[in-house]
Design a protein around this motif. Structure first.
Motif, mmCIF file in Angstrom:
data_model
loop_
_atom_site.group_PDB
_atom_site.id
_atom_site.type_symbol
_atom_site.label_atom_id
_atom_site.label_comp_id
_atom_site.label_asym_id
_atom_site.label_seq_id
_atom_site.Cartn_x
_atom_site.Cartn_y
_atom_site.Cartn_z
ATOM 1 N N ASN A 1 -15.968 11.407 4.000
ATOM 2 C CA ASN A 1 -14.679 11.088 4.574
ATOM 3 C C ASN A 1 -13.977 9.996 3.774
ATOM 4 O OD1 ASN A 1 -12.731 11.301 6.666
ATOM 5 N ND2 ASN A 1 -13.478 9.368 7.497
ATOM 6 N N GLY A 2 -14.754 9.257 2.989
ATOM 7 C CA GLY A 2 -14.167 8.155 2.224
ATOM 8 C C GLY A 2 -13.397 8.621 0.996
ATOM 9 N N GLY A 3 -13.522 9.915 0.636
ATOM 10 C CA GLY A 3 -12.866 10.429 -0.560
ATOM 11 C C GLY A 3 -11.374 10.198 -0.551
ATOM 12 N N GLN A 4 -10.750 10.503 0.601
ATOM 13 C CA GLN A 4 -9.293 10.373 0.675
ATOM 14 C C GLN A 4 -8.846 8.928 0.462
ATOM 15 O OE1 GLN A 4 -7.785 10.895 4.704
ATOM 16 N NE2 GLN A 4 -9.878 11.027 5.470
ATOM 17 N N TYR A 5 -9.657 7.967 0.944
ATOM 18 C CA TYR A 5 -9.269 6.560 0.800
ATOM 19 C C TYR A 5 -9.514 6.081 -0.628
ATOM 20 C CZ TYR A 5 -9.377 7.232 5.788
ATOM 21 O OH TYR A 5 -9.167 7.737 7.032
ATOM 22 N N ALA A 6 -10.581 6.632 -1.250
ATOM 23 C CA ALA A 6 -10.825 6.288 -2.658
ATOM 24 C C ALA A 6 -9.653 6.764 -3.506
ATOM 25 C CB ALA A 6 -12.136 6.932 -3.123
ATOM 26 N N LEU A 7 -9.210 7.986 -3.228
ATOM 27 C CA LEU A 7 -8.077 8.543 -3.965
ATOM 28 C C LEU A 7 -6.814 7.732 -3.693
ATOM 29 C CD1 LEU A 7 -6.871 10.794 -5.699
ATOM 30 C CD2 LEU A 7 -6.598 12.164 -3.636
ATOM 31 N N ARG A 8 -6.606 7.398 -2.422
ATOM 32 C CA ARG A 8 -5.411 6.627 -2.065
ATOM 33 C C ARG A 8 -5.383 5.295 -2.795
ATOM 34 N NH1 ARG A 8 -5.575 4.199 3.716
ATOM 35 N NH2 ARG A 8 -6.974 2.811 2.596
ATOM 36 N N ASP A 9 -6.520 4.598 -2.786
ATOM 37 C CA ASP A 9 -6.559 3.292 -3.429
ATOM 38 C C ASP A 9 -6.323 3.417 -4.930
ATOM 39 O OD1 ASP A 9 -7.016 2.307 -0.969
ATOM 40 O OD2 ASP A 9 -9.176 2.023 -1.223
ATOM 41 N N LYS A 10 -6.869 4.491 -5.509
ATOM 42 C CA LYS A 10 -6.707 4.684 -6.945
ATOM 43 C C LYS A 10 -5.229 4.925 -7.288
ATOM 44 C CE LYS A 10 -8.791 7.062 -10.819
ATOM 45 N NZ LYS A 10 -10.020 7.565 -11.356
ATOM 46 N N VAL A 11 -4.581 5.780 -6.501
ATOM 47 C CA VAL A 11 -3.174 6.084 -6.757
ATOM 48 C C VAL A 11 -2.306 4.861 -6.463
ATOM 49 C CG1 VAL A 11 -1.231 7.518 -6.070
ATOM 50 C CG2 VAL A 11 -3.491 8.537 -6.355
ATOM 51 N N ALA A 12 -2.634 4.147 -5.381
ATOM 52 C CA ALA A 12 -1.834 2.977 -5.016
ATOM 53 C C ALA A 12 -1.923 1.910 -6.110
ATOM 54 C CB ALA A 12 -2.312 2.422 -3.683
ATOM 55 N N ALA A 13 -3.084 1.827 -6.775
ATOM 56 C CA ALA A 13 -3.255 0.819 -7.816
ATOM 57 C C ALA A 13 -2.512 1.218 -9.097
ATOM 58 C CB ALA A 13 -4.743 0.615 -8.114
ATOM 59 N N ASP A 14 -2.285 2.506 -9.282
ATOM 60 C CA ASP A 14 -1.657 2.968 -10.519
ATOM 61 C C ASP A 14 -0.765 4.162 -10.189
ATOM 62 O OD1 ASP A 14 -0.913 3.757 -12.990
ATOM 63 O OD2 ASP A 14 -2.908 4.373 -13.664
#
Lengths: 427, 323
Positions: A116-129
């Motif tokens: 379930n953490g995949g979506q948040y990992a992706l979100r954080d990655k996109v939000a950072a860049d």
């Protein structure tokens, strides 16, 4: 015994060998008992630590999956990158790997394989860049608990279907991910640097470590000065009378009070009377400091007693006041002993669970505390929570957390021993 | 160490203490309550914190009664905002709340937690009443108007229509919440059917209604439901008691026993027609809404997830699995 033997000297004279043999035998027996006791204790300890280490072994690595994700232009608003529907984006990239999966039941089973953490990992990655929007890139995040257990062999794939938690399809999908070289198993740093989570693959000890650090800091700041002040007064200044005797007896008693009593006291005084925040490390630290105080006082008094009177007399002899004598000479000389006692007291406090349960430091919190006033858990209570969790992944993580706690305890005790050896003085 | 620096340390410590004494505002939601509701609240909290970026709610598993006590402690940042409960709030708890100034509380029904009695697919399907279950499992039962030690060894001795097989039921130990729920939902209600037991004084009646037999037919099987499932599989005449989620997970091996004519299923538990189920609630302190940041949003999130939670509660599936 020896008197009688000498009294009947003649008889001893006739059979000295038998008697000597018996005494030597008794001596050997005593030594054998001692060795047996040590072997017994060591075996127990090794069994305990060994079982924990074996159970903890699977938690050393975490199964990760690498996906090629395409974030389409319109899907995420660059001015609000955290608001996108990242689960959908992930689902699409999963669907590209498994195009044949389309029934709702199968889709649900497929999604169960990914954390379930995949979506948040992706979100954080996109939000950072935000320049990633509109591009295709790789992202690595944990597989879910069942995927993790599958790789580690905790779920036995040879069992008949009705005896295991994963379906044949899920095993097939997992194998395809392995074939495509998407599965990796790096060291499980998340176990240390993540905060708690309901999902084993995301759960970590960071919140508990920070909480324990704050609690120990408070515990040290309160119990160290107070303990030293009390011990110095009792040892150097207080008159010896019935009243100080009573205090001494009470301090010794206090050291033996079960820790849960301090928890109840903390609940009644700090939470209910002073209205301090529940679950906060500051309250935990105060409760633990009550517990550590007697240990520190006793250790400090012993250390002060060990400073020879000649030093005090010499200081007073050259005109120092009593305060100067204590402050400039006795206390610095006693400091190694005091610090050793303090560290051992703090190590005890680090492993203490019962009082923390009563003041609510066993809560479920998915973020580490920012300050000592924010709710958090501590290492032992985190172990307590995980041990209670039904998910299979927590079995190994509980043991891994115990190893981490034991590691800290060993370190603290090692520092105490080092300081004793390094700074110890003989007079 | 010089005395001066010691005084410094002491001053710092005192300063820290005095800061702590000052009442502080709270910016995260605080939740206590039932351990049965705990996993669902955990899931909603984690999702809530991840999605909104608000500070993570603090969820503590204190048990229903313990949660009520803390919840009803008063109004203000040092008291929790929400408590979970595996039963409705009692009148005495409501009064305690009122007395402490917690005047307005909202009750939210989350779903139902069902208990099932199961048997191997190879075994006989039964349709039992709660009274029959009481007769099969209680230490003392009423026979011909007298209260005697439980004489029943076979189901057919209780009622001619039941099969002529020995009574053998595996169930949870007294330490388990499932056992409490079973005693409350089945045994206590079943024993109301018997006039001689009804006529007893309150304590004596309670004692008879709550005590499970220890002469063999009822076996305490420990907390591990997996073991019960294995036993049921190998012995088709044996029955087992556990949470419905476990029957759901093992549907290929087990079938549910009908109680009062209704078989347990996600639907019958959710609509209340299957009688061996208990409601799960959470209670919100209305005075805290709009004061504690994010509380309204959290409650909205929990209520919107209720369908998913309800499914999870009755089916054992992972409610927080990605949408």
């Amino acid at each position: 015994m020896s008197d009688t033997a000498q009294g009947t000297g003649r008889r001893a004279w006739y059979e000295p060998d038998a008697k000597l043999k018996r005494r030597h035998a008794a001596d050997r027996r005593l030594r054998a008992y001692g060795v047996a006791a040590i072997v017994f204790a060591l075996t127990m300890l090794m069994t305990l630590v060994g079982t924990i280490a074996i159970t903890a072994a699977p938690a050393v690595t975490q199964t990760m999956v690498t996906l090629n994700v395409e974030v389409p232009e319109g899907a995420v608003d660059p001015s609000d990158p955290r608001g996108g529907s990242y689960q959908k984006i992930l689902n699409e990239s999963v669907a590209r790997i498994f195009p044949e999966v389309d029934t709702p039941r199968e889709l649900r089973e497929l999604r169960q394989l990914f954390s379930n953490g995949g979506q948040y990992a992706l979100r954080d990655k996109v939000a950072a860049d935000t320049s990633l929007i509109g591009r295709t890139f790789e992202i690595t995040f944990p597989l879910s608990d069942i995927g993790d257990q599958l790789r580690k062999g905790v779920i036995d794939r040879d069992l008949p279907r009705e005896q295991r938690r994963v379906s044949d399809e899920q095993i097939g999908w997992y194998d395809r991910l392995v074939e495509q070289d998407r599965i990796s198993a790096p060291l499980n740093w998340g176990l240390i640097f993540n905060a708690d989570s309901r999902f084993p693959e995301l759960a970590g000890l960071w919140g508990a470590l920070v909480g324990s650090f704050y609690a120990l800091l408070i515990c040290f700041l309160v119990s160290f000065p107070v303990g030293i002040a009390a011990a110095v007064y009792l040892e150097e200044f207080a008159p010896k009378n019935r009243f100080t005797d009573l205090i001494e007896v009470n301090i010794n008693n206090l050291a033996a009070v079960p820790s849960i009593v301090f928890g109840l006291l903390g609940l009644a005084v700090f939470l209910n009377f002073f209205g301090m925040p529940r679950s906060a490390p500051i309250v935990g630290g105060l409760v633990l400091s009550l517990m550590t105080l007697p240990t520190i006082i006793i250790a400090t008094r012993a250390a002060l007693k060990a400073v020879p009177p000649s030093i005090r007399e010499a200081a007073i002899g050259v005109g120092a006041s009593r305060m100067q004598t204590v402050g400039h000479h006795v206390l610095p000389l006693a400091m190694p002993g005091i610090l050793t006692g303090t560290i051992i007291g703090l190590a005890q406090a680090l492993g203490e669970t019962a009082p923390l349960l009563l003041i609510g430091m066993n809560a479920f919190i998915t973020a580490a505390p920012d300050s000592m006033f924010n709710p958090s858990t501590a290492l032992p209570t985190q172990i307590y929570i995980w041990a209670d969790s039904p998910e299979r992944g927590f079995t190994s993580r509980t043991s891994a957390a115990i190893i981490v706690l034991l590691g800290f305890l060993v370190c603290m005790n090692a520092i105490a021993i080092y300081m004793r050896k390094r700074f110890e003085r003989r007079w | 160490m010089k005395l001066k620096s010691m005084t410094m340390t002491a001053t710092v410590a005192v300063a820290v203490l005095s800061v702590a004494g000052v009442a502080h505002a709270r910016d995260q939601i605080s939740i206590v309550g039932s351990s049965t509701v705990f996993p669902y609240t955990q899931a909603v909290s984690e999702q809530f914190a991840n999605e909104t970026g608000s500070p993570a709610p603090v969820v503590e598993s204190t048990g229903t009664g313990g949660g009520m006590k803390i919840f009803c402690g008063g109004i203000g940042a040092e008291h929790p905002d929400i408590t979970g409960a595996s039963r409705a709030m009692k009148a005495s708890e409501y009064e305690a709340c009122q007395a402490a100034g917690v005047k307005s509380v909202t009750e939210v029904l989350i779903g139902y937690d069902g208990l099932s009695i199961a048997v191997s697919r190879a075994g006989t399907e039964l349709d039992l009443t709660k009274a029959q279950l009481f007769q099969a499992l209680a230490a003392k039962v009423e026979v011909g108007g007298k209260i005697v030690d439980n004489p029943y060894k076979k189901w057919s001795e209780i009622d001619k229509s039941l099969p002529d097989t020995k009574i053998e039921v595996f169930g949870p130990p007294p330490t388990s919440g499932t056992r409490d729920a079973f005693v409350e939902l089945v045994m206590e209600e079943g024993c109301e059917e018997f006039p001689a037991i009804e006529a007893l004084e309150k304590d004596a009646k309670k004692e008879i209604c709550q005590r499970m037999r220890t002469d063999g037919p009822f076996v305490e099987a420990g907390e591990n439901d997996n073991l019960i499932v294995q036993r049921l599989e190998s012995d088709p005449s044996a029955y087992g008691i556990f949470g419905y989620s476990f029957l759901y997970e093992n549907q290929d091996k087990l079938q549910g026993v009908m109680v009062e004519g209704v078989a347990p299923s996600t639907e019958t538990i959710a609509d209340g027609s299957y009688k061996v189920s208990r409601p799960l609630f959470f209670y919100v302190k209305n005075a805290h809404r709009g004061v504690i940041p994010g509380l309204n949003e959290f409650v909205a999130e929990y209520v919107s997830k209720r369908e998913a939670v309800r499914k999870a509660a009755t089916s054992g599936t992972d409610m927080a699995a990605p949408k």
